[in-house]
Scaffold this active site. Structure first.
Site, PDB file in Angstrom:
ATOM      1  CB  CYS A   1      42.277  46.144  -2.871  1.00 53.30           C
ATOM      2  SG  CYS A   1      42.868  47.482  -1.896  1.00 53.30           S
TER       3      CYS A   1
ATOM      4  CG  ASP B   1      42.154  50.350  -3.180  1.00 54.67           C
ATOM      5  OD1 ASP B   1      42.059  50.278  -4.241  1.00 54.67           O
ATOM      6  OD2 ASP B   1      41.074  50.539  -2.388  1.00 54.67           O
TER       7      ASP B   1
ATOM      8  CB  CYS C   1      37.354  51.187  -1.846  1.00 51.51           C
ATOM      9  SG  CYS C   1      38.162  51.109  -0.195  1.00 51.51           S
TER      10      CYS C   1
ATOM     11  CB  CYS D   1      40.036  50.763   3.740  1.00 50.92           C
ATOM     12  SG  CYS D   1      39.331  49.265   2.915  1.00 50.92           S
TER      13      CYS D   1
HETATM   14 FE1  FES Z   1      41.497  48.583  -0.853  1.00 46.07          FE
HETATM   15 FE2  FES Z   1      39.777  49.529   0.610  1.00 46.07          FE
HETATM   16  S1  FES Z   1      39.443  48.128  -0.787  1.00 46.07           S
HETATM   17  S2  FES Z   1      41.767  50.098   0.487  1.00 46.07           S
END
Ligand code: FES
Length: 126
Positions: free
Chosen positions: A33, A35, A62, A106
């Site tokens: 993702c 992140d 997110c 996450c």
């Molecule tokens: Fe990437 Fe939550 S979607 S950490």
């Protein structure tokens, strides 16, 4: 889709920000993702115990990533570094009253970032 706890921690995250001159920093990213999560700790020795006195996070991610960062810092604050290493990925999700299955990764990020910060601290003190 999210529990009330997740919502609370997402809208009013605890311990957000950075620590100047931290004793340990852990950064982890999720390649899927994109992140990114960073955790800073300040450790103080008290009666031969190494206590996490201060902990903060910076997260680009997110809603679940923000909420899990907030929760993991709450869980680790005041604990010894050994206890912090025992905080599992599942502890973070459980304390948030669960996460949707697609969002469980996450919470992995949060526990991993905490462990990375403690590892960094342990490495530096040698
Ligand atoms: Fe990437 Fe939550 S979607 S950490």
């Amino acid at each position: 889709m999210y529990s009330k706890k997740v919502y609370e921690h997402f809208t009013k995250p605890h311990n957000q920000g950075m620590i100047k001159n931290p004793d340990g920093v852990g950064t982890v990213g999720n390649p899927v993702c994109g992140d990114l999560m960073k955790i800073y700790i300040k450790v103080k020795k008290e009666k031969k115990k190494e206590i996490i006195k201060e902990i903060k996070f910076e997260t680009l991610g997110c809603a679940a990533a923000i909420a899990t960062s907030s929760m993991v810092t709450d869980l680790a604050k005041g604990k010894t570094v050994e206890e912090a290493l025992k905080i599992k990925r599942s502890d973070v999700a459980e304390n948030l009253e669960g996460l949707p299955p697609a969002k469980l990764h996450c919470s992995n990020l949060a526990a991993d970032a905490l462990h990375a910060a403690v590892d960094d601290y342990n490495k530096k003190k040698k």
